[in-house]
Design an enzyme around this catalytic site. Sequence first.
Site, mmCIF file in Angstrom:
data_model
loop_
_atom_site.group_PDB
_atom_site.id
_atom_site.type_symbol
_atom_site.label_atom_id
_atom_site.label_comp_id
_atom_site.label_asym_id
_atom_site.label_seq_id
_atom_site.Cartn_x
_atom_site.Cartn_y
_atom_site.Cartn_z
ATOM 1 N N ASP A 94 -1.612 -1.021 5.722
ATOM 2 C CA ASP A 94 -1.833 -0.430 7.042
ATOM 3 C C ASP A 94 -3.307 -0.408 7.412
ATOM 4 O OD1 ASP A 94 -2.534 1.539 5.166
ATOM 5 O OD2 ASP A 94 -2.012 3.163 6.532
ATOM 6 N N ARG A 134 -11.217 -0.934 -6.068
ATOM 7 C CA ARG A 134 -11.037 -0.280 -4.765
ATOM 8 C C ARG A 134 -10.937 -1.324 -3.663
ATOM 9 N NH1 ARG A 134 -11.156 4.470 -2.356
ATOM 10 N NH2 ARG A 134 -11.913 4.593 -0.223
ATOM 11 N N ASN A 147 -5.431 2.812 -3.075
ATOM 12 C CA ASN A 147 -6.678 3.549 -3.275
ATOM 13 C C ASN A 147 -6.319 5.029 -3.327
ATOM 14 O OD1 ASN A 147 -8.222 1.208 -3.116
ATOM 15 N ND2 ASN A 147 -8.910 1.574 -1.027
ATOM 16 N N ASP A 201 0.881 -1.158 0.000
ATOM 17 C CA ASP A 201 0.000 0.000 0.000
ATOM 18 C C ASP A 201 0.925 1.216 0.000
ATOM 19 O OD1 ASP A 201 -2.409 1.522 0.282
ATOM 20 O OD2 ASP A 201 -1.961 1.723 2.415
ATOM 21 N N ARG A 202 0.450 2.357 -0.471
ATOM 22 C CA ARG A 202 1.313 3.538 -0.501
ATOM 23 C C ARG A 202 1.239 4.324 0.805
ATOM 24 N NH1 ARG A 202 0.681 8.860 -4.185
ATOM 25 N NH2 ARG A 202 -0.466 9.485 -2.327
ATOM 26 N N ASP A 203 0.150 5.033 1.014
ATOM 27 C CA ASP A 203 0.036 5.929 2.156
ATOM 28 C C ASP A 203 -0.086 5.133 3.456
ATOM 29 O OD1 ASP A 203 0.030 8.207 0.421
ATOM 30 O OD2 ASP A 203 -2.064 7.754 -0.032
#
Length: 178
Positions: free
Chosen positions: A134, A108, A52, A9-11
Amino acid sequence: MTSKALFLDRDGVINVDHGYASRPQQIDFIEDIFPLCKWFQQQGYLIIVVTNQSGIGRGYYTEDDFLQLSDWMKAEFAQRGIKIAEFFFCPHHPEKAKGKYLKVCSCRKPNPGMLEQAKQKYDIDMAKSVMIGDNKTDMLAATRAGVTKRYLYSSDHIPDDTNIGYKRVDSLTRIYPM
């Protein structure tokens, strides 16, 4: 020949989640993300980001803004000898997006669409792959896509009430041998 992937995941995993980041100045990389990715790359994993990005659908930034930031992030990783194969992203939201982005979609998270796209494009063996996210939606998406090794990166105690099984870690260094 099938590949194995490290899905990130990125953020909240690659960078601190400050909310709707769209410019390099808003990115603070998570401690230990670079050594983690380097180790997995050395073990033969493709590094793939699945994120997302409803900020696009909400009108906070454009797809082009996202792609430019992704290219900048790829370059930051490349400077450290790490190749990110691709960023897969979902700009949709079922309730809070505008125009063409306002919809229920299969990409999503917690839906597995982005992971399935990566599987098809890179011929990935999901059972040999790893997901680090996360949020429980990351874990659910990975489960639905057949990823068997799942890590929830969080300093908060989040009970696994999903019954899907994942390991919660409060440091990325707990995922690989240092």
